[in-house]
Design a protein around this motif. Structure first.
Motif, short mmCIF file in Angstrom:
data_model
loop_
_atom_site.label_atom_id
_atom_site.label_comp_id
_atom_site.label_asym_id
_atom_site.label_seq_id
_atom_site.Cartn_x
_atom_site.Cartn_y
_atom_site.Cartn_z
N HIS A 15 28.28 62.95 -3.11
CA HIS A 15 29.07 63.03 -4.35
C HIS A 15 28.68 64.30 -5.10
N PRO A 16 29.64 65.18 -5.40
CA PRO A 16 29.29 66.48 -5.99
C PRO A 16 28.76 66.40 -7.42
N TYR A 17 29.07 65.32 -8.14
CA TYR A 17 28.68 65.25 -9.55
C TYR A 17 27.65 64.15 -9.84
N LEU A 18 27.17 63.47 -8.81
CA LEU A 18 26.28 62.33 -9.05
C LEU A 18 25.01 62.75 -9.79
N GLU A 19 24.39 63.84 -9.36
CA GLU A 19 23.15 64.27 -10.01
C GLU A 19 23.39 64.59 -11.48
N THR A 20 24.49 65.27 -11.78
CA THR A 20 24.81 65.62 -13.17
C THR A 20 25.02 64.36 -14.01
N ILE A 21 25.73 63.39 -13.45
CA ILE A 21 26.00 62.15 -14.17
C ILE A 21 24.70 61.41 -14.47
N VAL A 22 23.81 61.34 -13.47
CA VAL A 22 22.54 60.62 -13.66
C VAL A 22 21.66 61.34 -14.67
N ILE A 23 21.62 62.67 -14.62
CA ILE A 23 20.82 63.42 -15.59
C ILE A 23 21.33 63.17 -17.01
N LEU A 24 22.66 63.18 -17.18
CA LEU A 24 23.23 62.90 -18.49
C LEU A 24 22.90 61.48 -18.95
N ALA A 25 22.98 60.54 -18.02
CA ALA A 25 22.68 59.14 -18.38
C ALA A 25 21.22 58.99 -18.80
N LEU A 26 20.32 59.64 -18.06
CA LEU A 26 18.89 59.54 -18.38
C LEU A 26 18.56 60.21 -19.71
N SER A 27 19.22 61.31 -19.99
CA SER A 27 18.86 62.09 -21.18
C SER A 27 19.58 61.65 -22.45
N THR A 28 20.72 60.96 -22.30
CA THR A 28 21.49 60.58 -23.49
C THR A 28 21.56 59.08 -23.73
N GLY A 29 21.37 58.28 -22.67
CA GLY A 29 21.51 56.83 -22.82
C GLY A 29 22.96 56.37 -22.88
N ALA A 30 23.90 57.27 -22.57
CA ALA A 30 25.32 56.91 -22.61
C ALA A 30 25.66 55.98 -21.45
N ARG A 31 26.66 55.15 -21.65
CA ARG A 31 27.11 54.24 -20.61
C ARG A 31 27.90 55.02 -19.55
N PHE A 32 27.98 54.41 -18.36
CA PHE A 32 28.69 55.06 -17.25
C PHE A 32 30.15 55.34 -17.62
N SER A 33 30.83 54.34 -18.21
CA SER A 33 32.24 54.52 -18.56
C SER A 33 32.41 55.63 -19.60
N GLU A 34 31.45 55.76 -20.51
CA GLU A 34 31.53 56.81 -21.53
C GLU A 34 31.40 58.19 -20.89
N LEU A 35 30.49 58.31 -19.93
CA LEU A 35 30.32 59.60 -19.25
C LEU A 35 31.54 59.94 -18.40
N MET A 36 32.15 58.93 -17.80
CA MET A 36 33.32 59.18 -16.96
C MET A 36 34.53 59.64 -17.78
N ASN A 37 34.55 59.27 -19.05
CA ASN A 37 35.65 59.68 -19.92
C ASN A 37 35.36 60.98 -20.68
N LEU A 38 34.18 61.54 -20.46
CA LEU A 38 33.79 62.77 -21.15
C LEU A 38 34.55 63.97 -20.57
N ARG A 39 35.04 64.84 -21.45
CA ARG A 39 35.75 66.05 -21.04
C ARG A 39 35.05 67.28 -21.62
N TRP A 40 35.27 68.43 -20.98
CA TRP A 40 34.63 69.66 -21.46
C TRP A 40 35.01 69.96 -22.90
N SER A 41 36.21 69.56 -23.28
CA SER A 41 36.65 69.81 -24.66
C SER A 41 35.84 69.00 -25.67
N ASN A 42 35.10 67.98 -25.18
CA ASN A 42 34.27 67.16 -26.06
C ASN A 42 32.81 67.63 -26.09
N VAL A 43 32.52 68.73 -25.41
CA VAL A 43 31.14 69.22 -25.32
C VAL A 43 31.00 70.50 -26.13
#
Length: 244
Positions: free
Chosen positions: A193-221
């Protein structure tokens, strides 16, 4: 006011036809073999109309739970982030109770299906559903019935008020140690999976839920300020999370 007319049947018997007319409401009619039954129905119907109960009950008799579930799928489900899981819940309730009229979906009926959910052994896991999973099924049905009360006026009140959720055991709070975190990230790197590591790093560092990270867009960063802005959250409340 109510009017009662006696009509002779072809077999020589008598039938009593009742009409209840109140200004501003459609005429209600019924037929009875006994005049006392006709009078009783007329009094009860007129009282129910004046108190606002009659037509709500009629809507509950006119629609089935399948009608409510189907309308919820069309009107409400597209706006919900966790669609696949909720769709599965809706389909389950449709199979179990869809044929019942809304008036016949009682607390006792729901409790019976709740207990079936809790005791059924799943083929995939060979285990029954957890209390939290059963409660999510109940929450889905509650959302449908609430819409039937508040928006569609198919029910006067929701039977879910008298249905208790299952007691859930308190979860154990645990954090990964350094070795576990390192092993997790190494496994993510080896994943296809090309984005799995990025997703896990974000989850570990922010505590965000999986569904919240999946709905995240660059325009929200906002990289300059170091924040990501979550617009679709479990509680439907927008919040900002720091990117560290």
């Amino acid at each position: 006011m109510a009017t009662i007319r006696a009509r002779e049947r072809q077999d020589g018997g008598t039938v009593y036809q009742v009409q209840v007319r109140l200004r501003g409401y459609p005429t209600q009619t019924a037929s009875f073999a006994r005049k006392t039954d006709a009078k009783d129905w007329a009094q009860r119907t007129e009282s129910a109309i004046r108190e606002g109960r009659h037509f709500k009950n009629r809507e509950a008799r006119r629609h089935t739970l399948h009608d409510a579930l189907d309308r919820y799928r069309r009107e409400k489900l597209p706006a919900i982030s966790n669609q696949p899981s909720m769709r599965g819940h809706l389909d389950w309730w449709d199979r179990e109770l869809g044929a019942y009229t809304m008036a016949d979906v009682t607390p006792a009926l729901i409790v019976g299906r709740r207990d079936s959910l809790a005791t059924e052994i799943l083929e995939r896991t060979k285990q029954p559903r957890s209390p939290s999973t059963v409660n999510r099924y109940l929450e889905t049905l509650s959302s449908v019935l609430s819409a039937a009360v508040k928006e569609w006026q198919w029910l006067d009140d929701t039977p879910m008020r008298k249905v208790s959720k299952l007691r859930q055991p308190q979860g154990r709070v645990r954090f990964l140690d350094d070795d576990e975190r390192k092993a997790l990230l190494e496994a993510c790197k080896e994943s296809s999976h090309p984005y799995l590591e990025t997703i896990v790093i974000l989850a570990l560092s922010t505590g965000a839920r999986f569904s919240e990270l999946m709905n995240l867009r660059w325009s929200n960063v906002d990289m300059d300020r170091g924040f990501a802005y979550l617009h679709e959250t479990k509680n439907n409340e927008r919040r900002a999370i720091p990117l560290v």
